[in-house]
Motif scaffolding. Structure first.
Motif, PDB file in Angstrom:
ATOM      1  N   ARG A  78      56.252  38.213  40.386  1.00 42.36           N
ATOM      2  CA  ARG A  78      56.122  39.480  41.104  1.00 42.36           C
ATOM      3  C   ARG A  78      54.720  40.050  40.949  1.00 42.36           C
ATOM      4  O   ARG A  78      54.149  40.588  41.907  1.00 42.36           O
ATOM      5  N   ARG A  93      52.479  38.133  43.275  1.00 49.16           N
ATOM      6  CA  ARG A  93      52.654  38.574  44.669  1.00 49.16           C
ATOM      7  C   ARG A  93      51.942  39.899  44.923  1.00 49.16           C
ATOM      8  O   ARG A  93      51.375  40.109  46.004  1.00 49.16           O
ATOM      9  N   GLU A  94      51.952  40.779  43.932  1.00 50.72           N
ATOM     10  CA  GLU A  94      51.270  42.064  44.095  1.00 50.72           C
ATOM     11  C   GLU A  94      49.759  41.885  44.254  1.00 50.72           C
ATOM     12  O   GLU A  94      49.110  42.637  44.986  1.00 50.72           O
TER      13      GLU A  94
END
Length: 254
Positions: free
Chosen positions: A147, A150-151
């Protein structure tokens, strides 16, 4: 006996604001000074708040224990000064918060991704003389948490939209593509173009120094600098993260 967790200001918006800087090694004097510039900006913008900073060395300490030791006010709202909420926020800091929460502390979200960070990244590139023909690489610290990765790609997308060009992501550690590989790839695909690194890093430090050695032609400054005030956008972002928690708890009490 009154439960210590209940000893909180009647208005959550007046709870102490504790900023938490997660470093990767002992912070340099420049790193500390740059981050304290942000603390000063937040305190000046909201003088009624009790604002302070704690530094946690994620490379050499147990993050959860360091959080508990560094935040001694049970009524604090803690804003982690991390750009992508990877392992240290979702695991280490959350574990520490479980212990602090029994005393009333709360943890806000990390700072990114956010358009205000992108605005400062773009300003840094403009200041160092970004040309239309330059190829831009966003240098991110990296994370073991997908995550968080992805950020970083989302931040590159937002920066590319703002600049009107594609932005490649290169990671300094923990994720692929590594920054030197990203620079080499762009050099092969766009021979003759100047390659400019935009560090997606809060302040000067170990990762910034590593990014400078990745083989690019130029690199802009980090988001915070020791010799100038923190950007208004970053001050507002920190306060928004604080207010999000305060408002949520205000609604919960209603």
């Amino acid at each position: 006996m009154v439960d210590e967790a209940r000893r909180i200001d009647t208005d959550p918006r007046e709870r102490p604001l504790r900023l938490l800087a997660v470093t990767h090694g002992v912070p340099t004097s420049q790193n500390r000074t740059a981050v304290i510039r942000l603390v000063d900006g937040v305190a000046s913008a909201r003088p009624e708040l009790d604002v302070s900073i704690a530094f946690v060395d994620a490379a050499h300490t147990d993050v959860a224990s360091a959080l508990v030791e560094g935040i001694d006010d049970p009524a604090s709202i803690i804003v982690p000064l991390v750009l992508s909420a990877g392992y240290h926020v979702r695991t280490g800091l959350s574990q520490g918060l479980d212990r602090l929460a029994r005393r009333g502390a709360s943890l806000a979200d990390g700072l990114g991704p956010d358009e205000r960070i992108v605005a400062v990244l773009a300003e840094r590139l403009e200041r160092m003389g970004l040309a239309e023909t330059d190829a831009v690489v966003l240098a991110a610290a990296g994370s073991n948490d997908p995550r968080g990765v992805r950020e970083c790609f989302e931040t590159a997308r937002l920066l590319g939209a703002r600049l009107g060009r594609g932005v490649t992501v290169g990671f300094i550690a923990a994720a692929n593509p590594r920054l030197p590989d990203a620079v080499e790839m762009i050099r092969a695909v766009h021979p003759g173009s100047r390659i400019v690194v935009a560090p997606y890093l809060l302040a000067p430090g170990v990762f910034y120094d590593q990014a400078a050695q990745a083989g690019a032609d130029a690199m802009s400054a980090p988001l915070l600098l020791p010799d100038e005030p923190a950007a208004d956008e970053l001050v507002a972002l920190v306060l928004d993260r604080y207010d999000e928690v305060a408002e949520r708890e205000l609604l919960a009490e209603a």
